[in-house]
Write a protein that holds these residues in place. Structure first.
Motif, PDB file in Angstrom:
ATOM      1  N   VAL A 151       3.050   9.539 -10.041  1.00 53.95           N
ATOM      2  CA  VAL A 151       2.246   9.650 -11.261  1.00 53.95           C
ATOM      3  C   VAL A 151       1.331  10.867 -11.188  1.00 53.95           C
ATOM      4  O   VAL A 151       1.186  11.604 -12.153  1.00 53.95           O
ATOM      5  CB  VAL A 151       1.413   8.360 -11.486  1.00 53.95           C
ATOM      6  N   GLY A 152       0.757  11.099 -10.020  1.00 50.43           N
ATOM      7  CA  GLY A 152      -0.143  12.242  -9.853  1.00 50.43           C
ATOM      8  C   GLY A 152       0.600  13.561  -9.946  1.00 50.43           C
ATOM      9  O   GLY A 152       0.084  14.552 -10.459  1.00 50.43           O
ATOM     10  N   ASP A 153       1.845  13.589  -9.466  1.00 51.27           N
ATOM     11  CA  ASP A 153       2.635  14.808  -9.504  1.00 51.27           C
ATOM     12  C   ASP A 153       3.278  15.046 -10.861  1.00 51.27           C
ATOM     13  O   ASP A 153       3.755  16.150 -11.123  1.00 51.27           O
ATOM     14  CB  ASP A 153       3.724  14.784  -8.426  1.00 51.27           C
ATOM     15  N   GLU A 209       3.907   1.536  -1.165  1.00 50.83           N
ATOM     16  CA  GLU A 209       4.518   1.646  -2.491  1.00 50.83           C
ATOM     17  C   GLU A 209       3.511   2.155  -3.517  1.00 50.83           C
ATOM     18  O   GLU A 209       3.832   2.993  -4.362  1.00 50.83           O
ATOM     19  CB  GLU A 209       5.081   0.281  -2.926  1.00 50.83           C
ATOM     20  N   ALA A 210       2.272   1.672  -3.416  1.00 52.50           N
ATOM     21  CA  ALA A 210       1.220   2.135  -4.334  1.00 52.50           C
ATOM     22  C   ALA A 210       0.966   3.630  -4.149  1.00 52.50           C
ATOM     23  O   ALA A 210       0.813   4.372  -5.130  1.00 52.50           O
ATOM     24  CB  ALA A 210      -0.064   1.345  -4.105  1.00 52.50           C
ATOM     25  N   LEU A 211       0.930   4.082  -2.906  1.00 50.82           N
ATOM     26  CA  LEU A 211       0.742   5.506  -2.642  1.00 50.82           C
ATOM     27  C   LEU A 211       1.907   6.328  -3.177  1.00 50.82           C
ATOM     28  O   LEU A 211       1.714   7.411  -3.740  1.00 50.82           O
ATOM     29  CB  LEU A 211       0.572   5.758  -1.143  1.00 50.82           C
ATOM     30  N   ARG A 212       3.120   5.795  -3.009  1.00 57.78           N
ATOM     31  CA  ARG A 212       4.301   6.493  -3.513  1.00 57.78           C
ATOM     32  C   ARG A 212       4.231   6.614  -5.044  1.00 57.78           C
ATOM     33  O   ARG A 212       4.450   7.690  -5.598  1.00 57.78           O
ATOM     34  CB  ARG A 212       5.571   5.757  -3.106  1.00 57.78           C
ATOM     35  N   LEU A 213       3.886   5.506  -5.700  1.00 58.24           N
ATOM     36  CA  LEU A 213       3.773   5.539  -7.160  1.00 58.24           C
ATOM     37  C   LEU A 213       2.643   6.462  -7.608  1.00 58.24           C
ATOM     38  O   LEU A 213       2.778   7.191  -8.588  1.00 58.24           O
ATOM     39  CB  LEU A 213       3.556   4.125  -7.706  1.00 58.24           C
ATOM     40  N   GLN A 214       1.533   6.417  -6.867  1.00 58.33           N
ATOM     41  CA  GLN A 214       0.408   7.284  -7.204  1.00 58.33           C
ATOM     42  C   GLN A 214       0.810   8.747  -7.058  1.00 58.33           C
ATOM     43  O   GLN A 214       0.446   9.582  -7.884  1.00 58.33           O
ATOM     44  CB  GLN A 214      -0.789   6.966  -6.305  1.00 58.33           C
ATOM     45  N   THR A 215       1.576   9.050  -6.027  1.00 61.59           N
ATOM     46  CA  THR A 215       2.049  10.419  -5.823  1.00 61.59           C
ATOM     47  C   THR A 215       2.954  10.841  -6.971  1.00 61.59           C
ATOM     48  O   THR A 215       2.822  11.943  -7.497  1.00 61.59           O
ATOM     49  CB  THR A 215       2.805  10.526  -4.481  1.00 61.59           C
ATOM     50  N   GLU A 220       0.832  -1.203   0.000  1.00 60.13           N
ATOM     51  CA  GLU A 220       0.000   0.000   0.000  1.00 60.13           C
ATOM     52  C   GLU A 220       0.867   1.253   0.000  1.00 60.13           C
ATOM     53  O   GLU A 220       0.590   2.211  -0.727  1.00 60.13           O
ATOM     54  CB  GLU A 220      -0.908   0.001   1.229  1.00 60.13           C
TER      55      GLU A 220
END
Length: 121
Positions: free
Chosen positions: A74-76, A66-72, A64
């Motif tokens: 990608v989102g950024d 790592e997913a948040l880090r990747l989402q951040t 979770e």
């Protein structure tokens, strides 16, 4: 002789009862030992199961995170691209302003040169 046979019969019956009682006691000991072993194994299984749940939970938390880090990331990315474009635009305007300054300076220098020439004449 009759009395001896009766005594012998009673003794055999008593020995048989004692043998049955010993067998029953031994059977209970074995059953108790199996029960204790089962309880020990059960505790070990519970311990292993608990460790597996903890490990699974830890792995889920790591995934979770790592997913948040990747989402951040990608989102950024679009936001970051926007910032980079703004910086590039700002640099381009600064460069244009500098070039305009150089043109004006050249014009002023040319005017000053002409004035100086007229004064010389």
């Amino acid at each position: 002789a009759k009395e001896q046979r009766a005594n012998r019969q009673r003794q055999l019956e008593q020995e048989e009862r004692m043998a049955k009682e010993l067998a029953r006691i031994e059977h209970e000991k074995q059953r108790d030992e199996k029960m204790r072993q089962h309880i020990r194994e059960n505790r070990e299984l519970k311990s292993k199961l608990k460790a597996a749940y903890v490990s699974k939970e830890r792995a889920a938390q790591i995934a979770e995170k790592e997913a948040l880090r990747l989402q951040t990331i990608v989102g950024d990315a679009p936001h970051q691209r926007g910032l980079e474009q703004q910086l590039m635009e700002k640099e381009r305007r600064r460069q244009e302003a500098y070039e305009e300054f150089l043109k004006e300076k050249l014009m002023v220098d040319e005017i000053i040169r002409k004035i100086y020439e007229e004064e010389q004449m």
